[in-house]
Scaffold this motif. Structure first.
Motif, mmCIF file in Angstrom:
data_model
loop_
_atom_site.group_PDB
_atom_site.id
_atom_site.type_symbol
_atom_site.label_atom_id
_atom_site.label_comp_id
_atom_site.label_asym_id
_atom_site.label_seq_id
_atom_site.Cartn_x
_atom_site.Cartn_y
_atom_site.Cartn_z
ATOM 1 N N LYS A 112 0.916 -1.354 -0.030
ATOM 2 C CA LYS A 112 0.104 0.095 0.042
ATOM 3 C C LYS A 112 0.734 1.292 0.039
ATOM 4 N N LEU A 161 -3.156 1.547 -9.380
ATOM 5 C CA LEU A 161 -4.590 0.882 -9.032
ATOM 6 C C LEU A 161 -4.889 -0.392 -9.867
ATOM 7 N N ALA A 189 -9.437 -0.177 -10.765
ATOM 8 C CA ALA A 189 -10.107 0.987 -10.345
ATOM 9 C C ALA A 189 -11.581 1.030 -10.218
ATOM 10 N N ASP A 211 -12.611 -1.259 -7.087
ATOM 11 C CA ASP A 211 -12.212 -0.850 -5.803
ATOM 12 C C ASP A 211 -12.515 0.740 -5.787
ATOM 13 N N TYR A 212 -12.393 1.466 -6.745
ATOM 14 C CA TYR A 212 -12.670 2.980 -6.250
ATOM 15 C C TYR A 212 -13.879 3.303 -7.370
ATOM 16 N N ILE A 271 -6.068 6.391 -0.788
ATOM 17 C CA ILE A 271 -4.953 5.717 -1.508
ATOM 18 C C ILE A 271 -3.780 5.855 -0.822
#
Length: 220
Positions: free
Chosen positions: A110, A152, A155, A158-159, A212
């Motif tokens: 991360k 990512l 994306a 996850d986002y 993030i």
């Protein structure tokens, strides 16, 4: 706000510009991106099968990287890390001096924090430091070459708020583009609307950045 229909090419250009803009503001690649210490060869580019790549130059080896106990700490420039392919000590005149064994590497994906923890006690005083010392130096520029993939991973799933943010950025670009503004559009009516939308976008970017990269801390 718009005087009429716009072309697909025009919208596609606005979408690409919004994606590039949010990528810079978030300091993260929106899709998995292969990182090379130097320009990749044609064979390496072909092996990517069209996937994006970038150059992340070698990391300097300095004495302050060596932590108490002999292990080494290396923060990578790009994160989050998806995969870590290799870490090598390399010298311009000698080529690859040593490849770090996979079992020595501990990584926080991360935050892109890499630690070398030798499993052989004979190397605890820091193999990298010994090599640099053997070369007659106490540090070495771009001595550590790292190949990895960062960005990512997914994306869209996850986002989803990131996708929504990019779409909102496209809309505000369309609304503020003078080349397609309607004749006689009241600036007093449109300006507050755009300012409010921009404020929401700025807040969304900061929220995503913290999600993030984590909450930034500063010690004085």
């Amino acid at each position: 706000y718009l005087p009429g229909p716009v072309t697909d090419d025009y919208l596609w250009g606005k979408l690409r510009a919004a994606e590039a803009d949010v990528q810079r503001m978030l300091h993260v690649y929106l899709v998995p991106t292969a990182m090379f210490p130097d320009d990749p060869t044609e064979a390496e580019i072909l092996a990517l099968a069209g996937n994006p790549w970038a150059v992340d130059p070698g990391y300097d080896y300095t004495e302050d990287m060596i932590q108490p106990g002999g292990w080494t700490f290396l923060p990578l420039r790009q994160k989050p890390v998806i995969t870590l392919e290799s870490i090598k000590f390399s010298h311009p005149a000698m080529g690859t001096v040593f490849s770090i064994p996979d079992k020595w590497i501990k990584i926080d994906k991360k935050y892109g924090h890499v630690r070398f923890i030798p499993t052989n006690s004979a190397f605890v005083p820091s193999l990298g430091g010994l090599m640099v010392g053997a070369l007659g130096m106490n540090s070495a520029p771009q001595f550590i070459e790292v190949r990895y993939t960062a960005g990512l991973k997914d994306a869209v799933n996850d986002y989803p708020d990131l996708i929504d943010l990019i779409q909102r950025m496209v809309m505000i670009r369309l609304m503020s583009d003078e080349s397609i503004s309607a004749d006689g559009l009241s600036q007093s009516k449109s300006a507050p609307d755009l300012d409010k939308m921009q404020g929401g976008i700025d807040q969304a970017i900061e929220t995503l950045r913290q999600r993030i990269h984590g909450i930034p801390l500063m010690v004085l």
